[in-house]
Design an enzyme around this catalytic site. Structure first.
Site, PDB file in Angstrom:
ATOM      1  CG  HIS A   1      10.326 -23.490  -0.199  1.00 10.80           C
ATOM      2  ND1 HIS A   1      10.492 -24.851  -0.327  1.00 10.80           N
ATOM      3  CD2 HIS A   1      11.583 -22.975  -0.312  1.00 10.80           C
ATOM      4  CE1 HIS A   1      11.773 -25.131  -0.482  1.00 10.80           C
ATOM      5  NE2 HIS A   1      12.453 -24.013  -0.480  1.00 10.80           N
TER       6      HIS A   1
ATOM      7  CB  SER B   1      14.367 -23.154  -2.911  1.00 13.98           C
ATOM      8  OG  SER B   1      14.796 -22.929  -1.599  1.00 13.98           O
TER       9      SER B   1
END
Length: 197
Positions: free
Chosen positions: A123, A98
């Site tokens: 993501h 992330s």
């Protein structure tokens, strides 16, 4: 509570003991370990600024092992990495997920590394909202703006198209170190210290 090792150094003035992170900071190594949050971001920003003041020409090494965290805290680190004069080399040990992956890819081009068994995951940003409908709408608009900005920056860093990064970040997208290199998030998978240019 974790125990932080101490190291003892002999100097002409006698012995000096440091916690391991302070000693490594002398070598221009900063650790980003754990969740990215405001307190951690402030400490990393302060270390980056300190090392720039010490020597604005010498590279700084940011070692990342993080599951990700708060977007705005990560952006404070990212903006400082780009604001200061020294190049910031990034190296993933363990995982960069992330916001950790975003910071890994945001290192100086040619100086973004991962160890062979490191994992990288990209993501879209996560968020949640509650309250009045208008407040939820405001939060939704903000997270969509952040998603667009993060996707654009990751496309710039990786060399992928905006559309590809947008599609690839719709869900958790895990990569090995080699896959992260092929995607353009890093420049090299390191197997020994001698490989760092």
């Amino acid at each position: 509570m974790a125990v932080i090792p101490m190291v003892v150094e002999q100097t002409s003035k006698g012995e000096r003991s440091y916690d391991i992170y302070s000693r490594l900071l002398k070598e221009r190594i900063i650790f980003l370990n754990g969740e990215v949050e405001d307190h951690m971001a402030n400490l990393i920003v302060a270390q980056l600024l300190f090392l720039e003041a010490e020597d604005p020409e010498k590279d700084i090494y940011l070692y990342i092992n993080s599951p990700g965290g708060v977007v705005t805290a990560g952006l404070a680190i990212y903006d400082t990495m780009n604001f200061i004069k020294p190049d910031v080399a990034t190296l993933c040990t363990g995982q960069a997920c992330s916001m950790g992956a975003f910071l890994l890819s945001g290192g100086k081009k040619g100086k973004r590394f991962a160890l062979p068994n490191a994992r990288v995951m990209i993501h879209q940003p996560l968020g949640g909202a509650r309250g009045q409908a208008t407040d939820i709408q405001i939060q939704a608009q903000e997270i969509l703006k952040l998603k667009e900005m993060l996707t654009r920056k990751m496309a710039e860093h990786s060399g992928q198209t905006f559309a590809k990064v947008a599609a690839d970040t719709e869900r958790d997208n895990f990569m090995s170190a080699t896959e992260a290199k092929n995607y353009g998030l890093i420049d090299k998978v390191l197997t020994s210290r001698g490989e760092v240019a």
